[in-house]
Design a protein around this motif. Structure first.
Motif, PDB file in Angstrom:
ATOM      1  N   MET A   1      44.737  -5.815  48.935  1.00  0.00           N
ATOM      2  CA  MET A   1      46.078  -5.033  49.038  1.00  0.00           C
ATOM      3  C   MET A   1      47.325  -5.800  48.685  1.00  0.00           C
ATOM      4  SD  MET A   1      47.020  -2.031  51.402  1.00  0.00           S
ATOM      5  CE  MET A   1      47.574  -0.859  50.452  1.00  0.00           C
ATOM      6  N   LEU A   2      47.155  -6.952  49.131  1.00  0.00           N
ATOM      7  CA  LEU A   2      48.613  -8.008  48.789  1.00  0.00           C
ATOM      8  C   LEU A   2      48.640  -8.139  47.220  1.00  0.00           C
ATOM      9  CD1 LEU A   2      48.011 -10.739  51.731  1.00  0.00           C
ATOM     10  CD2 LEU A   2      49.808  -9.059  51.420  1.00  0.00           C
ATOM     11  N   SER A   3      47.409  -8.154  46.662  1.00  0.00           N
ATOM     12  CA  SER A   3      47.773  -8.152  45.025  1.00  0.00           C
ATOM     13  C   SER A   3      48.272  -7.091  44.513  1.00  0.00           C
ATOM     14  CB  SER A   3      46.478  -8.758  44.518  1.00  0.00           C
ATOM     15  OG  SER A   3      45.531  -7.724  44.650  1.00  0.00           O
TER      16      SER A   3
ATOM     17  N   GLU B   1      51.948  -6.810  42.450  1.00  0.00           N
ATOM     18  CA  GLU B   1      52.069  -6.386  41.162  1.00  0.00           C
ATOM     19  C   GLU B   1      53.020  -5.255  41.169  1.00  0.00           C
ATOM     20  OE1 GLU B   1      48.202  -4.961  39.827  1.00  0.00           O
ATOM     21  OE2 GLU B   1      47.375  -6.999  40.242  1.00  0.00           O
ATOM     22  N   ALA B   2      53.386  -4.558  42.106  1.00  0.00           N
ATOM     23  CA  ALA B   2      54.270  -3.569  42.141  1.00  0.00           C
ATOM     24  C   ALA B   2      55.586  -4.137  42.664  1.00  0.00           C
ATOM     25  CB  ALA B   2      53.997  -2.663  43.203  1.00  0.00           C
TER      26      ALA B   2
ATOM     27  N   ARG C   1      56.797  -6.709  57.386  1.00  0.00           N
ATOM     28  CA  ARG C   1      57.962  -6.499  56.782  1.00  0.00           C
ATOM     29  C   ARG C   1      57.935  -6.240  55.238  1.00  0.00           C
ATOM     30  NH1 ARG C   1      61.228  -4.916  60.957  1.00  0.00           N
ATOM     31  NH2 ARG C   1      61.480  -6.303  62.440  1.00  0.00           N
ATOM     32  N   LEU C   2      58.259  -5.348  54.556  1.00  0.00           N
ATOM     33  CA  LEU C   2      58.435  -5.124  53.204  1.00  0.00           C
ATOM     34  C   LEU C   2      59.662  -5.240  52.458  1.00  0.00           C
ATOM     35  CD1 LEU C   2      55.598  -2.339  53.394  1.00  0.00           C
ATOM     36  CD2 LEU C   2      55.249  -4.591  52.975  1.00  0.00           C
TER      37      LEU C   2
ATOM     38  N   GLY D   1      61.796   2.946  45.043  1.00  0.00           N
ATOM     39  CA  GLY D   1      60.945   4.092  44.361  1.00  0.00           C
ATOM     40  C   GLY D   1      59.454   3.510  44.242  1.00  0.00           C
ATOM     41  N   ARG D   2      59.138   2.315  44.384  1.00  0.00           N
ATOM     42  CA  ARG D   2      58.023   1.508  44.498  1.00  0.00           C
ATOM     43  C   ARG D   2      57.028   2.067  45.702  1.00  0.00           C
ATOM     44  NH1 ARG D   2      57.939  -2.826  40.612  1.00  0.00           N
ATOM     45  NH2 ARG D   2      59.056  -1.995  38.892  1.00  0.00           N
ATOM     46  N   LEU D   3      57.703   2.180  46.681  1.00  0.00           N
ATOM     47  CA  LEU D   3      56.956   2.409  48.155  1.00  0.00           C
ATOM     48  C   LEU D   3      56.751   3.834  48.350  1.00  0.00           C
ATOM     49  CD1 LEU D   3      55.565   0.922  50.487  1.00  0.00           C
ATOM     50  CD2 LEU D   3      57.778   0.888  51.617  1.00  0.00           C
TER      51      LEU D   3
END
Length: 70
Positions: free
Chosen positions: A1-3, A7-8, A20-21, A26-28
């Motif tokens: 999932m990290l990859s 990539e996003a 934390r993200l 729009g990506r999430l």
């Protein structure tokens, strides 16, 4: 999932035991947000470099799920 996050263009970190993200607008997506909530404990363990099991941090999972429902 990290990859997939990388990539996003989404950066995931751990701060004070919380995931934390940092994501471009729009990506999430709601779908990705749900998957992150479901796999949050595993992501925390990977980012921390430890072998933390989901059962050992249930309060953190509950907090993230509560935030997702807001």
């Amino acid at each position: 999932m990290l990859s997939e996050l990388t990539e996003a263009g989404i950066v995931a970190t751990v701060s004070d035991g919380r995931l934390r993200l940092s994501a471009p607008v729009g990506r999430l997506t709601p779908e990705l947000h749900q998957r992150l909530a479901e796999h949050r404990d595993e992501l925390l363990a990977q980012l921390a470099g430890g072998d933390v099991r989901a059962e050992s941090v249930p309060d953190l999972r509950a907090r993230l799920l509560a935030r997702c429902r807001r």
